[in-house]
Design an enzyme around this catalytic site. Structure first.
Site, mmCIF file in Angstrom:
data_model
loop_
_atom_site.group_PDB
_atom_site.id
_atom_site.type_symbol
_atom_site.label_atom_id
_atom_site.label_comp_id
_atom_site.label_asym_id
_atom_site.label_seq_id
_atom_site.Cartn_x
_atom_site.Cartn_y
_atom_site.Cartn_z
ATOM 1 N N LYS A 30 0.791 -1.170 0.174
ATOM 2 C CA LYS A 30 0.102 0.043 -0.062
ATOM 3 C C LYS A 30 0.921 1.379 -0.105
ATOM 4 C CE LYS A 30 -3.529 2.688 2.468
ATOM 5 N NZ LYS A 30 -4.708 2.494 3.408
ATOM 6 N N HIS A 56 -8.946 -30.049 -34.916
ATOM 7 C CA HIS A 56 -9.645 -29.022 -34.371
ATOM 8 C C HIS A 56 -10.760 -29.543 -33.463
ATOM 9 C CE1 HIS A 56 -8.104 -26.673 -37.615
ATOM 10 N NE2 HIS A 56 -8.766 -27.250 -38.715
#
Length: 610
Positions: free
Chosen positions: A220, A362
């Site tokens: 922070k 595929h």
């Protein structure tokens, strides 16, 4: 005698009377209440060993603070450790990789090192001068180590903004020094709870509290405090400090990494606690999926799309196998589509108990065959659709030895008997040393993967715009269901076995899906068509004359029978049809099969795949 400041709001009512002292009933301590100040300055005789270990700078700073208080003046800036010009780094680590290099590097740059427990001992063993945290807090570790750094003297020095005068005045007032660097990593909760049997109590004790608090505080206040949670960042940290740089982007990146580190840690704790307390509920009200970047990809599904591959660090996926944890032994880097196709091939082949080869194009299996002779299984799988197999993915649920590797390398396309079959990927459970050597000779670009069998009981996630769909994985096998005879004719000979094989194959084909199979070999499949009849016709086109006497499996019920898919299948010579049933026209399907002497089996299980 060492002095330190202790916050005591209750003393405010006693300040008006001016300085006075009263005896403490414990260990002869004296407590002073100076006028015009609302915080208590206490004198505590400490054990000899701790008095000796206090840093001289801390003593001088505290002494100046005491003198300032006794003089009735505002605490001077030089009363804090930071005002002496000493830069402070706080180090508290579970994973002590490269700790010695870090400690010596920081010491060389003039940092005073503050540390805890085992970290302090390791630093001292490496020749680094260390001040222990309790010498700053003047409070020992307690509650079996649960409380070490949770103290204003630590968190005040981390969270104070250096550009806020009143923050610095507060530090000086309480004799608290600032920290410039915080290096922390956390208790190995993830490793503990995934290492095997662990009691609930042991799991709880491995939840870190002080570490995340330190990390979040430093992150922070990253404008003033550099926070590091990964030993791989130690060299960059030292380089940054040595160059006296002021790169806010570097600080922000470290802060992001720190918050992400804590978030991932918390997600593991949350997942573990949910499973401990909600054993019968699959779907928690909320949960976090901890993803870790494994690689950036050349592009996504198409060249104009950027892409990356992430590993899922959820506890439920530890030792789950699959393509995400596969080892790549050889070949070109994996692409986005490679991962999708390899995953489809591996998930399919992992379903089979017998030695099996699956060929995928595929994401659809275009060839599947099971044989005790894996070379024969490979040839049959390619033969099912050699055009689609060219440029596809080949998967084996066995170890690839020299003979199989040579067959893969030299096998000619069944379409012309001349062209060597080309593949993007070969994936198997393992390779012999010679098998791997031979297979590498097929192509420099051939991706050779080794994967563990895909696990079961996983949560399946799929993204839609603005949300995610979650479902249990589809783990049903033919042994888990009942093939109920609906027609007059019962399956004969190997027909039931053929139906089971076709059913297992169709599970992995995109809907609408039809598979025709015989003798543990896929003969043809139709996939992805908007209507089931078209998928059926494609499957028969690929199977050809071999479809006669074969089994046909559908991923869902046939909505119509007469002059539609069921009747067309019966006329084409199919011996047995396996479908879920459940249509309002089920009786039509039964009547149609009875007319043509075909066995009809209802499975009661639908296998849609999108």
């Amino acid at each position: 005698m060492p002095l330190y400041l202790v916050s005591s709001p209750a003393a405010a009512a006693k300040l008006a009377a001016g300085p006075r002292a009263r005896a403490s009933p414990r260990r002869g301590r004296q407590t002073f209440f100076p006028a015009r100040h609302c915080h208590v300055l206490s004198v505590h005789p400490l054990p000899t060993s701790r008095r000796a270990s206090l840093s001289s700078s801390a003593e001088r700073a505290a002494g100046r603070a005491m003198a300032a208080v006794e003089a009735g003046a505002s605490t001077a800036p030089e009363a804090s450790l930071s005002a002496t010009g000493v830069k402070q780094a706080l180090i508290s680590l579970s994973d002590k990789t490269d700790l010695a290099n870090l400690g010596n590097g920081l010491q060389r740059l003039g940092f005073s090192i503050i540390s805890t427990g085992g970290t302090a001992s390791s630093l001292e063993a490496a020749g680094v001068n260390v001040t222990k945290v309790e010498e700053i807090t003047h409070f020992p570790e307690m509650l079996d180590g649960r409380v070490k750094t949770l103290h204003p003297s630590i968190h005040g020095g981390i969270l104070a903004r250096r550009d806020q005068k009143h923050h610095l005045e507060a530090l000086n007032k309480h004799g608290i020094g600032t920290f410039d660097v915080v290096v922390v990593n956390l208790y190995p909760f993830y490793d503990k709870v995934t290492s095997g049997a662990i009691t609930f109590e042991d799991g709880i004790e491995n939840i870190d509290i002080g570490g995340p608090t330190l990390i979040r505080a430093a992150a922070k206040n990253h404008k003033d405090v550099l926070v590091v949670v990964d030993h791989k960042d130690y060299p960059a940290l030292l380089e940054y400090l040595d160059g006296k740089q002021d790169d806010q982007d570097f600080r922000r990146m470290l802060a992001w990494k720190a918050f992400q580190h804590v978030a991932s840690y918390d997600s593991a704790v949350s997942e573990w606690l949910w499973k401990q307390s909600n054993k019968g509920d699959t779907f928690p009200p909320s949960f976090t999926v901890p993803l870790s970047l494994k690689s950036t990809l050349r592009y996504g599904e198409n060249p104009h799309q950027k892409a990356a591959f992430y590993g899922d660090k959820s506890l439920s996926l530890v030792n789950a196998g699959g393509i995400a944890t596969a080892i790549q032994h050889h070949g070109k880097e994996m692409s986005y589509n490679n991962y999708l196709d390899a995953d489809a091939a591996w998930n399919c082949v992992s379903e089979f108990e017998s030695p099996t080869c699956v060929v995928v194009k595929h994401t659809n299996p275009c060839g599947v065959a099971s044989r005790q002779d894996i070379l024969e299984a490979y040839r049959l799988a390619v033969k099912a659709d050699p055009v689609s197999a060219f440029g596809g993915i080949v998967a084996f649920n066995t170890t690839i030895d020299e003979d199989l590797a040579r067959e893969i390398r030299e096998f000619r396309s069944p379409t012309d008997g001349e062209a060597r079959m080309f593949y993007e990927i070969v994936v198997a459970r393992g390779y012999t040393e010679k098998g791997l050597e031979v297979l590498k000779g097929k192509s420099k670009t051939l991706r050779i993967l080794e994967a563990q069998q895909s696990g079961k009981g996983m949560l399946s996630l799929r993204q839609v715009n603005g949300g995610w769909l979650a479902q249990e994985s589809d783990d049903l096998t033919p042994e888990d269901i009942t093939f109920t005879k609906m027609s007059e004719r019962a399956p004969e000979g190997s027909e039931l076995s053929d139906a089971r094989f076709a059913w297992l194959c169709v599970k992995h084909v995109k809907s609408n899906a039809i598979v025709i199979a015989k003798n543990n070999c896929m003969l043809g499949m139709g996939s992805g068509q908007p209507n089931r009849l078209e998928s059926l016709r494609i499957a028969f086109l690929k199977a050809g004359e071999e479809a006669k006497g074969a089994a046909l499996a559908s991923d869902a019920f046939f909505p119509f029978a007469w002059n539609d898919a069921v009747e067309e299948a019966c006329r084409s010579g199919i011996a047995v049809i396996a479908e879920p049933g459940g249509s309002i026209r089920d009786q039509d399907a039964v009547d149609c099969c009875d007319k043509y002497g075909v066995s009809l089996l209802f499975t009661g299980v639908r296998h849609f795949r999108h």
